[in-house]
Scaffold this motif. Structure first.
Motif, PDB file in Angstrom:
ATOM      1  N   GLU A  22       7.108  35.677   3.757  1.00  0.00           N
ATOM      2  CA  GLU A  22       7.602  35.848   5.131  1.00  0.00           C
ATOM      3  C   GLU A  22       7.809  34.498   5.808  1.00  0.00           C
ATOM      4  N   MET A  23       6.835  33.615   5.672  1.00  0.00           N
ATOM      5  CA  MET A  23       6.933  32.312   6.334  1.00  0.00           C
ATOM      6  C   MET A  23       8.049  31.464   5.734  1.00  0.00           C
ATOM      7  N   LEU A  24       8.202  31.516   4.418  1.00  0.00           N
ATOM      8  CA  LEU A  24       9.285  30.755   3.784  1.00  0.00           C
ATOM      9  C   LEU A  24      10.648  31.264   4.242  1.00  0.00           C
ATOM     10  N   ALA A  25      10.778  32.586   4.374  1.00  0.00           N
ATOM     11  CA  ALA A  25      12.040  33.155   4.856  1.00  0.00           C
ATOM     12  C   ALA A  25      12.326  32.707   6.280  1.00  0.00           C
ATOM     13  N   THR A  26      11.292  32.714   7.135  1.00  0.00           N
ATOM     14  CA  THR A  26      11.457  32.230   8.510  1.00  0.00           C
ATOM     15  C   THR A  26      11.892  30.771   8.512  1.00  0.00           C
ATOM     16  N   GLY A  27      11.370  30.004   7.548  1.00  0.00           N
ATOM     17  CA  GLY A  27      11.714  28.587   7.438  1.00  0.00           C
ATOM     18  C   GLY A  27      13.041  28.319   6.747  1.00  0.00           C
ATOM     19  N   GLY A  28      13.700  29.376   6.276  1.00  0.00           N
ATOM     20  CA  GLY A  28      15.038  29.208   5.714  1.00  0.00           C
ATOM     21  C   GLY A  28      15.125  29.214   4.205  1.00  0.00           C
ATOM     22  N   VAL A  29      14.044  29.521   3.505  1.00  0.00           N
ATOM     23  CA  VAL A  29      14.064  29.562   2.035  1.00  0.00           C
ATOM     24  C   VAL A  29      13.833  30.993   1.565  1.00  0.00           C
ATOM     25  N   THR A  30      14.837  31.565   0.911  1.00  0.00           N
ATOM     26  CA  THR A  30      14.720  32.935   0.386  1.00  0.00           C
ATOM     27  C   THR A  30      14.794  32.982  -1.135  1.00  0.00           C
ATOM     28  N   ASP A  31      15.287  31.907  -1.760  1.00  0.00           N
ATOM     29  CA  ASP A  31      15.309  31.833  -3.223  1.00  0.00           C
ATOM     30  C   ASP A  31      13.955  31.314  -3.691  1.00  0.00           C
ATOM     31  N   LEU A  32      13.155  32.216  -4.256  1.00  0.00           N
ATOM     32  CA  LEU A  32      11.783  31.866  -4.650  1.00  0.00           C
ATOM     33  C   LEU A  32      11.645  31.709  -6.158  1.00  0.00           C
ATOM     34  N   THR A  33      12.762  31.439  -6.838  1.00  0.00           N
ATOM     35  CA  THR A  33      12.769  31.278  -8.292  1.00  0.00           C
ATOM     36  C   THR A  33      11.777  30.213  -8.742  1.00  0.00           C
ATOM     37  N   ASP A  34      11.667  29.140  -7.960  1.00  0.00           N
ATOM     38  CA  ASP A  34      10.838  27.998  -8.355  1.00  0.00           C
ATOM     39  C   ASP A  34       9.453  28.024  -7.725  1.00  0.00           C
ATOM     40  N   LEU A  35       9.047  29.186  -7.201  1.00  0.00           N
ATOM     41  CA  LEU A  35       7.721  29.308  -6.588  1.00  0.00           C
ATOM     42  C   LEU A  35       6.837  30.257  -7.390  1.00  0.00           C
ATOM     43  N   GLU A  36       5.632  29.803  -7.662  1.00  0.00           N
ATOM     44  CA  GLU A  36       4.622  30.641  -8.307  1.00  0.00           C
ATOM     45  C   GLU A  36       3.387  30.658  -7.416  1.00  0.00           C
ATOM     46  N   ILE A  37       2.826  31.818  -7.189  1.00  0.00           N
ATOM     47  CA  ILE A  37       1.617  31.955  -6.374  1.00  0.00           C
ATOM     48  C   ILE A  37       0.491  32.440  -7.270  1.00  0.00           C
ATOM     49  N   THR A  38      -0.628  31.720  -7.236  1.00  0.00           N
ATOM     50  CA  THR A  38      -1.747  32.053  -8.114  1.00  0.00           C
ATOM     51  C   THR A  38      -3.048  32.073  -7.323  1.00  0.00           C
ATOM     52  N   GLU A  39      -4.010  32.796  -7.837  1.00  0.00           N
ATOM     53  CA  GLU A  39      -5.287  32.947  -7.139  1.00  0.00           C
ATOM     54  C   GLU A  39      -6.282  31.903  -7.627  1.00  0.00           C
ATOM     55  N   ALA A  40      -6.874  31.179  -6.707  1.00  0.00           N
ATOM     56  CA  ALA A  40      -7.933  30.220  -7.031  1.00  0.00           C
ATOM     57  C   ALA A  40      -8.708  29.929  -5.756  1.00  0.00           C
ATOM     58  N   ASP A  41     -10.014  29.866  -5.876  1.00  0.00           N
ATOM     59  CA  ASP A  41     -10.889  29.681  -4.718  1.00  0.00           C
ATOM     60  C   ASP A  41     -11.638  28.365  -4.871  1.00  0.00           C
ATOM     61  N   LEU A  42     -11.685  27.589  -3.785  1.00  0.00           N
ATOM     62  CA  LEU A  42     -12.355  26.278  -3.831  1.00  0.00           C
ATOM     63  C   LEU A  42     -13.842  26.388  -4.137  1.00  0.00           C
ATOM     64  N   THR A  43     -14.428  27.570  -3.949  1.00  0.00           N
ATOM     65  CA  THR A  43     -15.865  27.728  -4.174  1.00  0.00           C
ATOM     66  C   THR A  43     -16.197  28.165  -5.603  1.00  0.00           C
ATOM     67  N   SER A  44     -15.173  28.285  -6.458  1.00  0.00           N
ATOM     68  CA  SER A  44     -15.392  28.750  -7.831  1.00  0.00           C
ATOM     69  C   SER A  44     -14.596  27.907  -8.817  1.00  0.00           C
ATOM     70  N   ASP A  45     -15.132  27.718 -10.014  1.00  0.00           N
ATOM     71  CA  ASP A  45     -14.418  26.980 -11.061  1.00  0.00           C
ATOM     72  C   ASP A  45     -13.287  27.797 -11.683  1.00  0.00           C
ATOM     73  N   ASP A  46     -13.307  29.107 -11.469  1.00  0.00           N
ATOM     74  CA  ASP A  46     -12.335  29.985 -12.120  1.00  0.00           C
ATOM     75  C   ASP A  46     -10.900  29.620 -11.745  1.00  0.00           C
ATOM     76  N   HIS A  47     -10.023  29.645 -12.741  1.00  0.00           N
ATOM     77  CA  HIS A  47      -8.562  29.543 -12.590  1.00  0.00           C
ATOM     78  C   HIS A  47      -8.027  28.130 -12.339  1.00  0.00           C
ATOM     79  N   TRP A  48      -8.872  27.158 -12.034  1.00  0.00           N
ATOM     80  CA  TRP A  48      -8.333  25.847 -11.679  1.00  0.00           C
ATOM     81  C   TRP A  48      -7.686  25.136 -12.862  1.00  0.00           C
ATOM     82  N   ALA A  49      -8.242  25.254 -14.049  1.00  0.00           N
ATOM     83  CA  ALA A  49      -7.647  24.604 -15.224  1.00  0.00           C
ATOM     84  C   ALA A  49      -6.243  25.149 -15.473  1.00  0.00           C
TER      85      ALA A  49
END
Length: 345
Positions: free
Chosen positions: A46-73
């Motif tokens: 939503e925020m990217l669309a408001t900012g003018g970017v709708t082509d999300l081909t080059d965007l990946e969203i992943t889950e990682a929490d600063l309080t855990s070692d999981d997923h950072w590697a």
């Protein structure tokens, strides 16, 4: 076709981070961003669309929490650069200062370790003005990147202490365990500018509160202000420019405004809100007394009446950075809130 350089951004749904992502995508980078929960994915889109970017081909969203070692590697795999923006938001009510300090330090070290192990070339750390100015008294010259907050000062707030110690931990890591990975830090003053959704940064709350008439009188607090779009562009300069390696950059317009100045800028730009905007200040003594019984006022009480001049000469001269004025940033914040219906005109 050349493969696009991959940049990892931590905390992708944050105010500064989303503007960095916008600029990276617009400039042809591939972006992988972390969120604590994938439930934030729709908000990022939503925020990217408001900012003018709708082509999300080059965007990946992943889950990682600063309080855990999981997923950072896995998050760091294939990245050339990392921009570490995510940080614990200031908790106005806390039992002890370690609730803010420990997560900030641990999070920075977790990100740096994973980035180093993945062969990342450079990390840009979003630090804060709070790592520069706090705990100093009787100051008469503008703060610069050479300054560090005094974490031993009696009245330093744990949030500023956490920012200072986290940045110092990052520089120490690079020195002793970085194995050649580069680091640069960006230290923004009060960040204003266009909000892109109704879920927005704590730094913008004061504009909403002023426009809605929630503030009858303001504390005697001076501050620098900077537009989020310019904070984002400074991160990109710090990421790409060879001369930025090993350096800190104070993100400020170099102007200093009181909270009454901010209200007056809004009064002129948005005269329909004039009757709701404050015209008076609260005495320093009154704020400090109130903070004794209201913990959420402790941070304000620690900075009332303090000198707050800053210099942006380093970012301007070394990197060619050219920020908008503080007035432009403040007006852009308010206008975006009106456009999105956050504040009713």
């Amino acid at each position: 076709m050349m493969k696009k350089e991959l940049v990892v951004i931590t905390g992708g749904s944050g105010f500064i981070a989303i503007h960095i992502i916008l600029q990276l995508l617009q400039q042809g980078y591939a972006v992988r961003t972390t969120v604590r929960s994938l439930k934030r994915t729709a908000l990022i889109h939503e925020m990217l669309a408001t900012g003018g970017v709708t082509d999300l081909t080059d965007l990946e969203i992943t889950e990682a929490d600063l309080t855990s070692d999981d997923h950072w590697a896995a998050t760091m795999t294939g990245a050339t650069y990392v921009i570490h923006v995510a940080s614990p938001t200031p908790n106005r009510v806390y039992r002890n200062e370690d609730e803010m300090i420990r997560p900030a330090i641990d999070g920075v070290l977790r990100v740096l370790t994973a980035a180093r192990d993945a062969g990342v070339s450079r990390v840009v750390l979003t630090s804060a003005y709070g790592a520069i100015f706090a705990g100093h008294h009787h100051r008469t010259t503008p703060y610069t990147e050479a300054d560090w907050s005094d974490v031993t000062a009696k009245k330093i707030h744990p949030y500023q202490k956490s920012k200072t110690l986290a940045e110092q931990a990052a520089w120490q890591f690079i020195k002793t365990a970085g194995r050649g990975m580069e680091l640069a830090a960006v230290n923004p003053v009060g960040v204003m500018g266009p909000v892109l959704a109704s879920d927005y940064s704590h730094s913008n709350v004061q504009i909403q509160q002023l426009l809605e008439g929630q503030v009858k009188a303001v504390p005697n607090v001076d501050s620098g202000y900077v537009d989020v779009r310019d904070v984002a562009s400074l991160h990109l300069l710090a990421m790409t420019q060879p001369q930025a390696a090993g350096e800190r950059f104070l993100a400020t317009t170099g102007e200093t405004l009181s909270m009454l100045d901010v209200a007056n800028i809004l009064r002129v730009a948005f005269p329909q809100f004039a009757s709701k905007l404050p015209t008076k200040t609260i005495s320093n003594a009154a704020i400090k007394a109130a903070a004794l019984v209201k913990p959420d006022l402790k941070m304000i009480a620690s900075i009332v009446g303090e000198y707050a001049e800053t210099s942006n000469a380093k970012a301007v001269n070394l990197l060619g950075w050219q920020p908008r004025s503080a007035k432009t940033a403040i007006i852009a914040t308010a206008q975006s809130m009106l456009d999105l219906g956050i504040v009713q005109g």
